[in-house]
Design a protein around this motif. Structure first.
Motif, short mmCIF file in Angstrom:
data_model
loop_
_atom_site.label_atom_id
_atom_site.label_comp_id
_atom_site.label_asym_id
_atom_site.label_seq_id
_atom_site.Cartn_x
_atom_site.Cartn_y
_atom_site.Cartn_z
N ALA A 146 0.83 -1.21 0.00
CA ALA A 146 0.00 0.00 0.00
C ALA A 146 0.86 1.25 0.00
O ALA A 146 0.39 2.33 -0.39
CB ALA A 146 -0.93 0.00 1.22
N ASP A 162 -2.62 -0.66 4.76
CA ASP A 162 -3.52 0.38 5.27
C ASP A 162 -4.90 -0.27 5.35
O ASP A 162 -5.71 -0.16 4.43
CB ASP A 162 -3.51 1.59 4.35
N GLY A 206 -7.84 2.02 4.90
CA GLY A 206 -7.79 2.87 3.73
C GLY A 206 -7.86 4.35 4.03
O GLY A 206 -8.33 5.13 3.20
#
Length: 557
Positions: free
Chosen positions: A272, A282, A285
């Motif tokens: 990520a 993550d 997000g």
């Protein structure tokens, strides 16, 4: 009957003989117009002791002349070798001022020869002067055998390059020596002397450049972007590789080829944070890596107090925050260009990348990567063109007439200047501005052949230059036999009453004028005719004698 026949025959013989003498005198008259009978006692001093000093001085002068002649070929072994009175003295030390060698006088040379420029004369052998061997004759040398002596020939080796512009005027295979090392460019494997052989040198006539990585018109030493990838060399981790610009983890592998840019052990495709070695995931997000995020699942409970930080959370991405998820949004960055046509769908400042480098066209100062900045490029999206000198919409590389003057570039000495088209002598000055178009040292205003560097004068106006004309004054006497080749009224030497040094003023010299010679011709003809007629008369008388008288005459004989 026989008597009359004999008389006719004898008369014919007499007239023929007289006519023959007249013809002989007529042919010789130009050379007899003035001749001198010298007192040969004047010549008897040659070889005596009182002439030795003079002879030695003449020998010294000849030696000095030969030495000076040879010195003009210092540094040019090929030209030096053309002359037997010269010898090459090679110098091996490149630091020496005489490197690669000198052209010295050949002490073993004895002269003689077949009449070339440096044979015979006082250097030994023959009785000729300096310019001719054997028994004299000022024939001069003609290196290229074109019929024009070298002292008059503007191109001694006939290689098409005027001697004044020819570094090797006596070597038809060479005309230039770019680096001045004494080796002509045709034979020199390193024309600019930069240590890189021409076959490996992108700029064989530029000692400051050797490479041109991107193939533009700038050598790498001067080019601020050697690989033309849009990233200046100072900022480019791979300045000679247009496919790479950066190496985030410094492992020697460019980021474009590196599958793990931050070298954290996680492949970029599943990382990520591919450019952050401290983060790889993550979970929620939120843009904060799980290692730094205190609430990985974004449920409002700190991870330290949360028993389940790995719960599945549906994350909806909306890059431009227009209320439409990126999956549904046709223009994710909301820049007015649909994603399918947008080279940078997640960057509202860029939409295209013409040259496919690492920089979008809006930020790229050279969109077509041709080495010319867009602000200076007449064709910023055409890598094969950048100039349009005449503004006709056709790039100069394609345009066959860049200055639109009606003369094709291949025939135009000044393809970028419509005011000029030709430069006959190649001196960089256009013919319309050049006062000496053929570069022969005679200005055009005084040059009857301004476009012929081997000719400048035509004394008799017959259209043939004096250098090639065998009869300059067109008087019927070829120049080599004409004492006055530039005076049609004179072909042999008249008496010079104003020259005190002339032998005509010598008491031991007899001079005859043209009128005197003509009088001698008339007297000769008259005497010949009288003697001829007398012989005819005697023959007639003998024919009339009786047979007995004839027999008596024969007996007396």
């Amino acid at each position: 009957m026989s008597s009359n026949t004999g008389s006719s025959i004898n008369l014919t013989k007499a007239l023929t003989f007289s006519t023959f003498l007249v013809l002989i005198f007529a042919l010789l008259s130009p050379y007899l117009a003035s001749f001198e009978l010298e007192d040969y006692s004047q010549w008897n001093t040659q070889g005596r002791d009182d002439d030795e000093d003079e002879d030695e001085d003449e020998d010294d002068d000849d030696d000095d002349a030969t030495e000076e002649f040879c010195e003009q070929f210092d540094g040019d072994e090929n030209s030096c070798a053309q002359y037997p009175e010269c010898e090459w003295d090679e110098e091996d030390d490149p630091e020496d001022d005489d490197y690669p060698g000198e052209c010295d006088e050949n002490d073993d040379y004895n002269g003689g020869g077949n009449g070339n420029q440096n044979g015979g004369g006082n250097n030994g052998g023959g009785n000729g002067n300096q310019n001719g061997g054997g028994n004299g004759g000022d024939t001069g040398s003609d290196f290229d055998g074109d019929g024009v002596n070298d002292d008059a020939d503007n191109d001694d080796d006939d290689d098409g390059v005027n001697d004044v512009n020819d570094a090797f005027p006596f070597d038809a295979s060479e005309s230039e020596d770019f680096d001045g090392d004494g080796i002509g460019d045709n034979a020199d494997v390193d024309d600019d002397g930069d240590g890189v052989n021409d076959d490996s040198d992108a700029f064989p006539k530029d000692a400051s450049e050797q490479l041109n990585t991107d193939g533009d018109f700038l050598g790498d030493n001067a080019d601020p972007d050697d690989d033309n990838d849009g990233v200046l060399d100072d900022d480019d981790a791979f300045p000679k590789d247009s496919t790479e610009q950066y190496d985030f983890d410094g492992d020697g592998i460019g980021d474009n080829a590196d599958t793990d840019d931050d070298n954290d052990g996680m492949s970029d495709s599943t990382d990520a944070f591919p450019k952050d070695p401290n983060e790889t995931r993550d979970n929620d997000g939120d843009g904060i890596g799980d290692n730094a995020d205190t609430d990985d699942d974004n449920d409002g409970i700190d991870d330290a107090d949360d028993d389940n930080t790995e719960q599945n959370i549906e994350i909806v991405m909306d890059y431009d925050n227009d209320g439409f998820s990126d999956d549904e949004d046709l223009d994710d960055d909301n820049d007015g260009v649909v994603d399918t046509e947008d080279y940078y769908p997640m960057d509202e400042t860029e939409q295209s990348n013409f040259d496919g480098d690492a920089v979008g066209d809006n930020a790229d100062s050279d969109d077509d990567n041709d080495g010319v900045d867009d602000v200076l490029d007449a064709f910023p999206l055409n890598s094969s063109e950048w100039n349009d000198h005449d503004g006709d919409g056709i790039g100069d590389n394609t345009d066959t007439d860049d200055d639109n003057d009606g003369i094709l570039d291949e025939n135009d000495a000044f393809p970028r200047d419509s005011n000029f088209g030709s430069d006959y002598d190649g001196d960089g000055l256009a013919d319309v501005a050049d006062t000496d178009d053929d570069g022969d040292g005679i200005i055009d205003a005084l040059d009857l052949f301004p476009m012929n560097f081997s000719e400048s004068a035509d004394f008799d106006g017959d259209g043939i230059g004096d250098n090639r004309d065998i009869d300059d004054d067109n008087d019927g006497f070829i120049d080599i036999l004409d004492l006055y080749p530039k005076n049609a009224g004179l072909s042999s030497a008249p008496a010079d009453t104003n020259d005190d040094s002339s032998s005509s003023n010598d008491k031991d010299t007899i001079s005859l004028s043209t009128s005197a010679v003509l009088v001698l011709l008339v007297i000769s003809f008259t005497l010949s005719l009288v003697f001829g007629l007398n012989r005819v008369s005697n023959s007639n008388k003998r024919a009339e004698l009786p047979k007995e008288s004839k027999e008596l005459e024969e007996l007396i004989k």
